[in-house]
Write a protein that holds these residues in place. Structure first.
Motif, short mmCIF file in Angstrom:
data_model
loop_
_atom_site.label_atom_id
_atom_site.label_comp_id
_atom_site.label_asym_id
_atom_site.label_seq_id
_atom_site.Cartn_x
_atom_site.Cartn_y
_atom_site.Cartn_z
N GLY A 1 0.82 -1.20 0.00
CA GLY A 1 0.00 0.00 0.00
C GLY A 1 0.86 1.26 0.00
N GLY A 2 0.21 2.39 -0.15
CA GLY A 2 0.93 3.65 -0.15
C GLY A 2 0.06 4.79 -0.61
N LEU A 3 0.71 5.91 -0.89
CA LEU A 3 0.04 7.12 -1.37
C LEU A 3 0.29 7.26 -2.86
CD1 LEU A 3 -1.41 9.85 -0.88
CD2 LEU A 3 0.85 10.80 -0.34
N VAL A 4 -0.77 7.46 -3.62
CA VAL A 4 -0.65 7.59 -5.07
C VAL A 4 -1.65 8.63 -5.56
CG1 VAL A 4 -2.30 5.72 -5.50
CG2 VAL A 4 -0.57 6.27 -7.23
N GLN A 5 -1.32 9.28 -6.66
CA GLN A 5 -2.24 10.26 -7.23
C GLN A 5 -3.33 9.56 -8.03
OE1 GLN A 5 0.21 13.01 -9.49
NE2 GLN A 5 0.29 14.42 -7.74
N ALA A 6 -4.45 10.22 -8.15
CA ALA A 6 -5.55 9.69 -8.96
C ALA A 6 -5.04 9.40 -10.37
CB ALA A 6 -6.69 10.69 -9.00
N GLY A 7 -5.48 8.27 -10.91
CA GLY A 7 -5.01 7.82 -12.21
C GLY A 7 -3.79 6.94 -12.15
N GLY A 8 -3.18 6.86 -11.00
CA GLY A 8 -1.98 6.06 -10.84
C GLY A 8 -2.30 4.60 -10.57
N PHE A 9 -1.25 3.84 -10.19
CA PHE A 9 -1.42 2.42 -9.98
C PHE A 9 -0.60 1.96 -8.78
CE2 PHE A 9 2.72 1.05 -11.45
CZ PHE A 9 3.11 2.08 -12.28
N LEU A 10 -1.02 0.85 -8.23
CA LEU A 10 -0.31 0.16 -7.15
C LEU A 10 -0.53 -1.34 -7.31
CD1 LEU A 10 -1.19 2.14 -3.86
CD2 LEU A 10 1.08 1.92 -4.89
N ARG A 11 0.39 -2.11 -6.81
CA ARG A 11 0.19 -3.55 -6.73
C ARG A 11 0.31 -4.00 -5.28
NH1 ARG A 11 3.43 -8.67 -9.43
NH2 ARG A 11 4.95 -8.14 -7.82
N LEU A 12 -0.75 -4.57 -4.77
CA LEU A 12 -0.72 -5.13 -3.43
C LEU A 12 -0.32 -6.60 -3.51
CD1 LEU A 12 -4.01 -3.67 -1.91
CD2 LEU A 12 -1.74 -2.64 -2.03
N SER A 13 0.39 -7.03 -2.49
CA SER A 13 0.77 -8.44 -2.39
C SER A 13 0.30 -8.98 -1.05
CB SER A 13 2.29 -8.59 -2.50
OG SER A 13 2.77 -8.09 -3.73
N CYS A 14 0.03 -10.26 -1.04
CA CYS A 14 -0.37 -10.95 0.19
C CYS A 14 0.42 -12.24 0.26
CB CYS A 14 -1.86 -11.23 0.18
SG CYS A 14 -2.46 -12.15 1.61
N ALA A 15 1.25 -12.34 1.29
CA ALA A 15 2.08 -13.52 1.47
C ALA A 15 1.43 -14.44 2.50
CB ALA A 15 3.47 -13.11 1.93
N ALA A 16 1.33 -15.71 2.14
CA ALA A 16 0.71 -16.70 3.02
C ALA A 16 1.76 -17.64 3.58
CB ALA A 16 -0.34 -17.50 2.25
N SER A 17 1.57 -18.02 4.82
CA SER A 17 2.43 -19.03 5.44
C SER A 17 1.52 -20.07 6.10
CB SER A 17 3.36 -18.40 6.47
OG SER A 17 2.62 -17.75 7.50
N GLY A 18 2.01 -21.30 6.13
CA GLY A 18 1.20 -22.37 6.68
C GLY A 18 0.60 -23.23 5.59
N ARG A 19 0.01 -24.32 6.00
CA ARG A 19 -0.51 -25.29 5.04
C ARG A 19 -1.93 -24.94 4.61
NH1 ARG A 19 0.55 -31.27 7.13
NH2 ARG A 19 -0.09 -31.64 4.97
N GLY A 20 -2.24 -25.27 3.38
CA GLY A 20 -3.60 -25.14 2.90
C GLY A 20 -3.85 -24.02 1.94
N PHE A 21 -2.93 -23.08 1.86
CA PHE A 21 -3.15 -21.91 1.01
C PHE A 21 -3.52 -22.30 -0.41
CE2 PHE A 21 -2.57 -17.87 -0.95
CZ PHE A 21 -1.85 -18.10 -2.12
N SER A 22 -2.79 -23.22 -0.99
CA SER A 22 -2.98 -23.53 -2.41
C SER A 22 -4.33 -24.20 -2.69
CB SER A 22 -1.84 -24.41 -2.93
OG SER A 22 -1.80 -25.62 -2.21
#
Length: 123
Positions: free
Chosen positions: A8-29
């Motif tokens: 996350g972060g601060l961005v101007q309108a019209g801009g872009f961001l990529r969020l990531s989510c890292a999983a740990s532990g069994r079962g995610f897949s």
């Protein structure tokens, strides 16, 4: 499964961001994964979801055509690419998992959640 969202972060309108989510532990897949958000003074709302193998996705109408959810099971990662951002996209974004592999409806009630990451879009 434990989840940690970042990007996350601060961005101007019209801009872009990529969020990531890292999983740990069994079962995610084997789980469906989703992104939700909660804007200032608003209730938490569904943003996007993806089935266990990435074969199916679903989006809220408000982000359709601008956001893309994806996952890489081999790396235990889920992404949310956000383009053409608008001030109304400002929110804390949460990733979440559902133990039903194909559960991607907007009414889903995930079984586990990560902490949020703040996205702020300035006008």
């Amino acid at each position: 499964v434990q989840l940690q969202a970042f990007g996350g972060g601060l961005v101007q309108a019209g801009g872009f961001l990529r969020l990531s989510c890292a999983a740990s532990g069994r079962g995610f897949s084997n789980d469906a994964m989703a992104w939700f958000r909660q804007g200032p003074g608003k209730e938490r709302e569904f943003v996007a979801a993806i089935s266990w193998n990435g074969g199916m996705t679903n989006y809220a109408d408000s982000v359709k055509g601008r956001f893309t959810i994806s996952r890489v099971n081999a790396k235990n990662l889920v992404y949310l690419q956000m383009n053409s951002l608008k001030p109304e996209d400002t929110a804390v974004y949460y990733c979440a998992g559902d133990r039903f592999p194909g559960q991607i409806t907007s009414s889903m009630r995930p079984h586990y959640w990560g902490q949020g990451t703040q996205v702020t879009v300035s006008s």
